[in-house]
Design a protein around this motif. Sequence first.
Motif, PDB file in Angstrom:
ATOM      1  N   VAL A 194      12.427   1.584  -3.341  1.00  0.00           N
ATOM      2  CA  VAL A 194      12.600   0.726  -2.166  1.00  0.00           C
ATOM      3  C   VAL A 194      13.124   1.536  -0.987  1.00  0.00           C
ATOM      4  O   VAL A 194      12.647   1.404   0.142  1.00  0.00           O
ATOM      5  N   LEU A 195      14.087   2.402  -1.249  1.00  0.00           N
ATOM      6  CA  LEU A 195      14.656   3.225  -0.179  1.00  0.00           C
ATOM      7  C   LEU A 195      13.612   4.149   0.437  1.00  0.00           C
ATOM      8  O   LEU A 195      13.656   4.436   1.641  1.00  0.00           O
ATOM      9  N   ASN A 196      12.670   4.610  -0.371  1.00  0.00           N
ATOM     10  CA  ASN A 196      11.613   5.487   0.148  1.00  0.00           C
ATOM     11  C   ASN A 196      10.736   4.776   1.174  1.00  0.00           C
ATOM     12  O   ASN A 196      10.083   5.425   1.999  1.00  0.00           O
ATOM     13  N   ILE A 197      10.717   3.457   1.117  1.00  0.00           N
ATOM     14  CA  ILE A 197       9.979   2.667   2.107  1.00  0.00           C
ATOM     15  C   ILE A 197      10.881   2.290   3.278  1.00  0.00           C
ATOM     16  O   ILE A 197      10.508   2.425   4.447  1.00  0.00           O
ATOM     17  N   ILE A 198      12.085   1.839   2.963  1.00  0.00           N
ATOM     18  CA  ILE A 198      12.998   1.374   4.012  1.00  0.00           C
ATOM     19  C   ILE A 198      13.420   2.501   4.953  1.00  0.00           C
ATOM     20  O   ILE A 198      13.490   2.305   6.173  1.00  0.00           O
ATOM     21  N   PRO A 252       0.825  -1.217   0.000  1.00  0.00           N
ATOM     22  CA  PRO A 252       0.000   0.000   0.000  1.00  0.00           C
ATOM     23  C   PRO A 252       0.857   1.264   0.000  1.00  0.00           C
ATOM     24  O   PRO A 252       1.999   1.266   0.460  1.00  0.00           O
ATOM     25  N   ASN A 253       0.285   2.343  -0.465  1.00  0.00           N
ATOM     26  CA  ASN A 253       1.019   3.601  -0.604  1.00  0.00           C
ATOM     27  C   ASN A 253       0.978   4.403   0.701  1.00  0.00           C
ATOM     28  O   ASN A 253       0.353   5.459   0.786  1.00  0.00           O
ATOM     29  N   PHE A 254       1.662   3.900   1.734  1.00  0.00           N
ATOM     30  CA  PHE A 254       1.753   4.633   2.989  1.00  0.00           C
ATOM     31  C   PHE A 254       2.692   5.825   2.809  1.00  0.00           C
ATOM     32  O   PHE A 254       3.681   5.745   2.078  1.00  0.00           O
ATOM     33  N   ASN A 255       2.407   6.921   3.525  1.00  0.00           N
ATOM     34  CA  ASN A 255       3.337   8.046   3.483  1.00  0.00           C
ATOM     35  C   ASN A 255       4.462   7.827   4.495  1.00  0.00           C
ATOM     36  O   ASN A 255       4.435   6.879   5.292  1.00  0.00           O
ATOM     37  N   ALA A 256       5.452   8.716   4.477  1.00  0.00           N
ATOM     38  CA  ALA A 256       6.646   8.524   5.302  1.00  0.00           C
ATOM     39  C   ALA A 256       6.317   8.488   6.790  1.00  0.00           C
ATOM     40  O   ALA A 256       6.870   7.674   7.541  1.00  0.00           O
ATOM     41  N   GLY A 266       7.145   1.283  11.609  1.00  0.00           N
ATOM     42  CA  GLY A 266       8.489   0.840  11.963  1.00  0.00           C
ATOM     43  C   GLY A 266       8.755   0.866  13.454  1.00  0.00           C
ATOM     44  O   GLY A 266       9.493   0.027  13.981  1.00  0.00           O
ATOM     45  N   ALA A 267       8.152   1.809  14.144  1.00  0.00           N
ATOM     46  CA  ALA A 267       8.364   1.936  15.583  1.00  0.00           C
ATOM     47  C   ALA A 267       7.737   0.795  16.372  1.00  0.00           C
ATOM     48  O   ALA A 267       8.103   0.566  17.530  1.00  0.00           O
ATOM     49  N   SER A 293      10.036  -8.064   6.737  1.00  0.00           N
ATOM     50  CA  SER A 293      10.489  -8.841   5.587  1.00  0.00           C
ATOM     51  C   SER A 293      10.074  -8.123   4.311  1.00  0.00           C
ATOM     52  O   SER A 293       8.898  -7.805   4.128  1.00  0.00           O
ATOM     53  N   MET A 294      11.047  -7.875   3.421  1.00  0.00           N
ATOM     54  CA  MET A 294      10.779  -7.161   2.178  1.00  0.00           C
ATOM     55  C   MET A 294      11.300  -7.962   0.991  1.00  0.00           C
ATOM     56  O   MET A 294      12.494  -8.239   0.899  1.00  0.00           O
TER      57      MET A 294
END
Length: 207
Positions: free
Chosen positions: A87-91, A57-61, A68-69, A75-76
């Motif tokens: 990928v980095l924009n998600i990680i 899904p298109n979650f924002n940052a 993440g918290a 797992s990606m």
Amino acid sequence: MKSLLDLNDDCLLEIFKYLSLVEAFKVIDVRNARLTEIAHQRISTFKELNITIRDFPNFNAEQLRIIGANIYSLSMTCGYSIPTQNVLNIIQPLCEGAAATKQLRVFSLNYVYFNREYCQYISSAAAKLQKLNLNYCQLTDKLLADLLKSCNDLLELEILGNYTLNGEFLDKLHLPTLRVLKVELHAEWNYPMEKFKIKNPNVKLII
């Protein structure tokens, strides 16, 4: 009962446990303080996140930082055709959130072209990692060695399908907690594994 807000918090929590992550964040968008708090409680129950990048899904940052918290396991599964920046924009925000709470214990990333940015973001969240899987990540010995410096509690390392490794990272490896190493030997590999076994008798080597 005239509205959902007439229910007590326990009832709302019972209802919200059926919400997905996407649905819980939509509740937050309603901007009701009470519902937002209960939605955050629901989000905090998601401890494992298994991502296939193409279907994610298109979650924002900010949403990714919140996720993440709270997670213990990430797992990606990506794909070499996926642009690295996507990928980095998600990680990045996921790892920023994980770094803040130090709850992340299991991390898996597969099928990417690993670079310095991946190393930086994952390192920031790696302090309490126990299991690390970087199969098919086009790793280099230098980047892997740098990442492992941050993995102080690592128990298991899996690095299959990385045909760019030659094994030199093992020469400087210092992970007293490590118990399992899964590695695939190949034409470019030149590090003598007997030497590793002698130096690390407590590590189960799976080749």
